[in-house]
Design a protein around this motif. Structure first.
Motif, PDB file in Angstrom:
ATOM      1  N   ARG A 135     -25.006   5.655  23.396  1.00  0.00           N
ATOM      2  CA  ARG A 135     -23.865   5.764  24.332  1.00  0.00           C
ATOM      3  C   ARG A 135     -22.518   5.632  23.631  1.00  0.00           C
ATOM      4  O   ARG A 135     -21.524   6.179  24.095  1.00  0.00           O
ATOM      5  CB  ARG A 135     -23.962   4.691  25.414  1.00  0.00           C
ATOM      6  CG  ARG A 135     -25.023   4.975  26.463  1.00  0.00           C
ATOM      7  CD  ARG A 135     -25.073   3.855  27.495  1.00  0.00           C
ATOM      8  NE  ARG A 135     -26.291   3.934  28.308  1.00  0.00           N
ATOM      9  CZ  ARG A 135     -26.762   2.943  29.033  1.00  0.00           C
ATOM     10  NH1 ARG A 135     -26.116   1.768  29.083  1.00  0.00           N
ATOM     11  NH2 ARG A 135     -27.871   3.084  29.735  1.00  0.00           N
ATOM     12  N   THR A 225     -28.281  12.955  37.549  1.00  0.00           N
ATOM     13  CA  THR A 225     -27.157  12.254  36.920  1.00  0.00           C
ATOM     14  C   THR A 225     -25.991  13.206  36.713  1.00  0.00           C
ATOM     15  O   THR A 225     -24.829  12.859  36.979  1.00  0.00           O
ATOM     16  CB  THR A 225     -27.605  11.645  35.577  1.00  0.00           C
ATOM     17  OG1 THR A 225     -28.776  10.873  35.806  1.00  0.00           O
ATOM     18  CG2 THR A 225     -26.526  10.768  34.982  1.00  0.00           C
ATOM     19  N   GLN A 226     -26.299  14.424  36.281  1.00  0.00           N
ATOM     20  CA  GLN A 226     -25.243  15.439  36.083  1.00  0.00           C
ATOM     21  C   GLN A 226     -24.541  15.720  37.412  1.00  0.00           C
ATOM     22  O   GLN A 226     -23.308  15.795  37.460  1.00  0.00           O
ATOM     23  CB  GLN A 226     -25.883  16.702  35.492  1.00  0.00           C
ATOM     24  CG  GLN A 226     -24.954  17.925  35.457  1.00  0.00           C
ATOM     25  CD  GLN A 226     -25.129  18.786  36.695  1.00  0.00           C
ATOM     26  OE1 GLN A 226     -26.249  19.058  37.129  1.00  0.00           O
ATOM     27  NE2 GLN A 226     -24.019  19.222  37.295  1.00  0.00           N
ATOM     28  N   LEU A 229     -22.315  12.827  38.402  1.00  0.00           N
ATOM     29  CA  LEU A 229     -21.122  12.767  37.548  1.00  0.00           C
ATOM     30  C   LEU A 229     -20.139  13.882  37.910  1.00  0.00           C
ATOM     31  O   LEU A 229     -18.914  13.659  37.936  1.00  0.00           O
ATOM     32  CB  LEU A 229     -21.560  12.883  36.081  1.00  0.00           C
ATOM     33  CG  LEU A 229     -20.550  12.496  35.011  1.00  0.00           C
ATOM     34  CD1 LEU A 229     -19.990  11.097  35.233  1.00  0.00           C
ATOM     35  CD2 LEU A 229     -21.220  12.572  33.637  1.00  0.00           C
ATOM     36  N   TRP A 257     -22.076  16.206  26.279  1.00  0.00           N
ATOM     37  CA  TRP A 257     -22.904  15.031  26.559  1.00  0.00           C
ATOM     38  C   TRP A 257     -24.294  15.474  27.009  1.00  0.00           C
ATOM     39  O   TRP A 257     -24.415  16.506  27.684  1.00  0.00           O
ATOM     40  CB  TRP A 257     -22.309  14.193  27.695  1.00  0.00           C
ATOM     41  CG  TRP A 257     -20.984  13.586  27.392  1.00  0.00           C
ATOM     42  CD1 TRP A 257     -20.740  12.331  26.913  1.00  0.00           C
ATOM     43  CD2 TRP A 257     -19.707  14.213  27.566  1.00  0.00           C
ATOM     44  NE1 TRP A 257     -19.389  12.130  26.760  1.00  0.00           N
ATOM     45  CE2 TRP A 257     -18.721  13.282  27.148  1.00  0.00           C
ATOM     46  CE3 TRP A 257     -19.273  15.470  28.009  1.00  0.00           C
ATOM     47  CZ2 TRP A 257     -17.356  13.562  27.174  1.00  0.00           C
ATOM     48  CZ3 TRP A 257     -17.923  15.746  28.029  1.00  0.00           C
ATOM     49  CH2 TRP A 257     -16.968  14.799  27.614  1.00  0.00           C
ATOM     50  N   VAL A 259     -26.860  13.940  29.608  1.00  0.00           N
ATOM     51  CA  VAL A 259     -26.869  12.887  30.632  1.00  0.00           C
ATOM     52  C   VAL A 259     -28.237  12.834  31.300  1.00  0.00           C
ATOM     53  O   VAL A 259     -28.859  13.852  31.567  1.00  0.00           O
ATOM     54  CB  VAL A 259     -25.759  13.103  31.693  1.00  0.00           C
ATOM     55  CG1 VAL A 259     -24.386  13.122  31.019  1.00  0.00           C
ATOM     56  CG2 VAL A 259     -25.972  14.357  32.513  1.00  0.00           C
ATOM     57  N   LEU A 264     -28.263   7.489  30.463  1.00  0.00           N
ATOM     58  CA  LEU A 264     -26.949   7.841  31.031  1.00  0.00           C
ATOM     59  C   LEU A 264     -26.220   8.838  30.124  1.00  0.00           C
ATOM     60  O   LEU A 264     -26.865   9.753  29.622  1.00  0.00           O
ATOM     61  CB  LEU A 264     -26.135   6.577  31.331  1.00  0.00           C
ATOM     62  CG  LEU A 264     -26.852   5.593  32.303  1.00  0.00           C
ATOM     63  CD1 LEU A 264     -25.992   4.357  32.574  1.00  0.00           C
ATOM     64  CD2 LEU A 264     -27.272   6.273  33.602  1.00  0.00           C
ATOM     65  N   ALA A 265     -24.911   8.665  29.889  1.00  0.00           N
ATOM     66  CA  ALA A 265     -24.169   9.691  29.148  1.00  0.00           C
ATOM     67  C   ALA A 265     -24.189   9.396  27.648  1.00  0.00           C
ATOM     68  O   ALA A 265     -23.600   8.420  27.193  1.00  0.00           O
ATOM     69  CB  ALA A 265     -22.736   9.780  29.651  1.00  0.00           C
ATOM     70  N   THR A 283     -16.268   9.178  27.520  1.00  0.00           N
ATOM     71  CA  THR A 283     -17.644   8.682  27.491  1.00  0.00           C
ATOM     72  C   THR A 283     -17.718   7.302  28.137  1.00  0.00           C
ATOM     73  O   THR A 283     -18.620   7.023  28.939  1.00  0.00           O
ATOM     74  CB  THR A 283     -18.156   8.627  26.037  1.00  0.00           C
ATOM     75  OG1 THR A 283     -18.093   9.945  25.482  1.00  0.00           O
ATOM     76  CG2 THR A 283     -19.583   8.133  25.977  1.00  0.00           C
ATOM     77  N   PHE A 286     -17.385   7.728  31.824  1.00  0.00           N
ATOM     78  CA  PHE A 286     -18.633   8.256  32.401  1.00  0.00           C
ATOM     79  C   PHE A 286     -19.643   7.124  32.601  1.00  0.00           C
ATOM     80  O   PHE A 286     -20.226   6.958  33.672  1.00  0.00           O
ATOM     81  CB  PHE A 286     -19.273   9.299  31.471  1.00  0.00           C
ATOM     82  CG  PHE A 286     -18.600  10.641  31.474  1.00  0.00           C
ATOM     83  CD1 PHE A 286     -17.454  10.888  32.226  1.00  0.00           C
ATOM     84  CD2 PHE A 286     -19.118  11.683  30.712  1.00  0.00           C
ATOM     85  CE1 PHE A 286     -16.837  12.136  32.216  1.00  0.00           C
ATOM     86  CE2 PHE A 286     -18.518  12.932  30.709  1.00  0.00           C
ATOM     87  CZ  PHE A 286     -17.382  13.165  31.453  1.00  0.00           C
ATOM     88  N   ASN A 287     -19.875   6.356  31.540  1.00  0.00           N
ATOM     89  CA  ASN A 287     -20.908   5.327  31.642  1.00  0.00           C
ATOM     90  C   ASN A 287     -20.495   4.175  32.548  1.00  0.00           C
ATOM     91  O   ASN A 287     -21.344   3.560  33.203  1.00  0.00           O
ATOM     92  CB  ASN A 287     -21.332   4.857  30.242  1.00  0.00           C
ATOM     93  CG  ASN A 287     -22.265   5.881  29.601  1.00  0.00           C
ATOM     94  OD1 ASN A 287     -23.140   6.440  30.275  1.00  0.00           O
ATOM     95  ND2 ASN A 287     -22.069   6.151  28.316  1.00  0.00           N
ATOM     96  N   LEU A 290     -21.382   5.611  35.826  1.00  0.00           N
ATOM     97  CA  LEU A 290     -22.834   5.712  36.018  1.00  0.00           C
ATOM     98  C   LEU A 290     -23.496   4.341  36.147  1.00  0.00           C
ATOM     99  O   LEU A 290     -24.588   4.224  36.694  1.00  0.00           O
ATOM    100  CB  LEU A 290     -23.476   6.510  34.866  1.00  0.00           C
ATOM    101  CG  LEU A 290     -23.077   8.002  34.828  1.00  0.00           C
ATOM    102  CD1 LEU A 290     -23.589   8.661  33.541  1.00  0.00           C
ATOM    103  CD2 LEU A 290     -23.584   8.750  36.057  1.00  0.00           C
TER     104      LEU A 290
END
Lengths: 295, 295
Positions: A135, A225-226, A229, A257, A259, A264-265, A283, A286-287, A290
């Motif tokens: 990550r 997940t994509q 996001l 990324w 994902v 996760l990403a 990044t 994103f996380n 998520l």
């Protein structure tokens, strides 16, 4: 975190509308024998699955995973899963987990025992591995030919493309091939030069302020997940797209990324021999997103 | 015949040259739980298998099946199986069977339990189904696109074509598709129009006094029953060939069979909409030969 839990489910019909499915669950020791050698999941990879991320006791995006389970069942001619039953099984597995940290709940629906009367089904739950390194430091990926032209999925539904089946030997072999080449993961591409997905993750590319992912046609699994996001990115004012992406375009991405529900990403730092910039700020954002509770 | 038997094997290294591997076998009840939910065979279809026919207590072509098991292991990066250990396991399973009638012994080598130290392996044995109808009245087949062009296997070894993996969901889906079309079985063809194999059998075509089968290149599993039958046909003075077979040629065959270890030779009476002559004499001769003890 040492969470380990498993539950065998007596699959209920879709018309079974009871409020409480507890009577159809049987808790088992995940390390003990639970499946017979006649299981078609083990003999033929004949079944489907989902992996749901868990954050601080909260299973993420459960509805989206259950929808995909139902979609996979349809493609594979498996009896339609009773989604309320599965939802309760996920909740039960999450209840038995740790209140802090990350975990993974796996759902498996198998065609059952050979010549048997019904599918078999179970749920496992455990602590997730530590994904801090991928990550934060990113992953190197290689492109691998999936062997199919982009028009194959639509004309050959028996190839089960788009279903998350238990027949994942090729996905696992692709990751081994990537590691043999000194990389961490792979991106599958079609034999006519379009980008698909990673063996166990979706791909997101950034061009300027626009985020794009290969369109989830028959050959690509819809990435929960994509999608989550992308919903978030649109709320933040970014443009997102699902489209046909030629392989050539990969090297020109501003960032990329992989994902997936549990890792996760993971920012991509190289695709084959091309270095890709690691965007630390995005990044982390994103996380962070998520890792918040999501439904 | 009610023969049912199962044996779990502690896989030995290839260098283990002990005479007697009994201590590595554990007989189990095939109907009882024996595998944990962590099994990668069940989670990922990650492993390989063989199905060996048994006739009147004699397991057929064991050496050829064990060679193929070793070949599949190599393609899948699994530890090389100790073939003497597997040979003894097959003999043990055969000993516990009926002295009369037909059976099947299955060998499974899985990558093991997730994050576990070693592969898991087991052998099952049981009475075979009654294949009188397909052997005498024949089967109708449909051609189905396998989605790969004929040059794919050589350039993409991570697709594991040529290995007999546990990831057989597509093979099972192809048979379901055939049945949905009113047929009994399928013949896979490449997307560029060449004949491959059936989901669980090899194809043999007869043109005049010449017998031919699709060449076992990367995309086709070497058929143990087909090879045994071709050896026999050559001894009988017939010409045999392994070659590239265009799909167009199927309709012009004088006769055709799907051959496999347990169903043996099933004459093909129709391929898609084309009727194929059922050669009763040859079919009976084939199955008479295949039902004699063979090593």
């Amino acid at each position: 975190m040492t969470w380990r839990f498993a539950l065998v489910i007596q699959p209920a019909g879709v018309d079974d509308d009871r409020r409480d499915f507890s009577a159809t669950f049987r808790t088992i020791d995940p390390a003990e024998p639970a499946l017979s050698v006649g299981e078609l999941s083990t003999q033929r990879g004949d079944g489907i699955f989902e992996s749901i991320g868990v954050v601080d006791g909260h299973p993420q995006e459960v509805a989206a995973h259950l929808d995909r389970l139902a979609h996979s069942a349809e493609i594979c001619d498996l009896p339609a899963p009773n989604l309320e039953q599965w939802r309760q099984a996920v909740a039960r597995a999450a209840e038995h987990g740790e209140r802090r940290g990350e975990g993974v709940i796996k759902l498996i629906l198998s065609r059952g025992v050979e010549h048997g009367p019904a599918p078999t089904a179970w749920v496992t739950a455990s602590a997730a591995a530590d994904f801090t390194v991928p990550r934060t430091q990113g992953i190197r990926v290689v492109t691998l030919d999936r062997g199919y032209a982009s028009d194959v999925p639509d004309r050959a539904p028996w190839l089960l493309l788009g279903a998350k089946t238990l027949s994942y030997a090729v996905n696992m072999a692709a990751i081994r091939e990537a590691k043999a080449r000194g990389a961490d993961d792979a991106i599958f591409v079609t034999s006519d030069g379009y980008v698909l997905e990673a063996p166990t993750a979706s791909l997101i590319l950034k061009f300027g302020d626009r985020f794009t992912t290969p369109a989830p046609t028959g050959g690509i699994l819809r990435g929960t997940t994509q999608q989550s996001l992308f919903d978030h990115l649109r709320e933040e004012g970014y443009e997102t797209a699902e489209e046909l992406i030629p392989v050539d375009l990969l090297a020109r991405a501003d960032a990329a990324w992989l994902v997936s529900s549990v890792r996760l990403a993971a920012p991509v730092t190289a695709i084959d021999d091309t270095r890709i910039e690691l965007d630390s700020g995005l990044t982390q954002a994103f996380n962070r997103y998520l890792l918040t509770p999501r439904d």
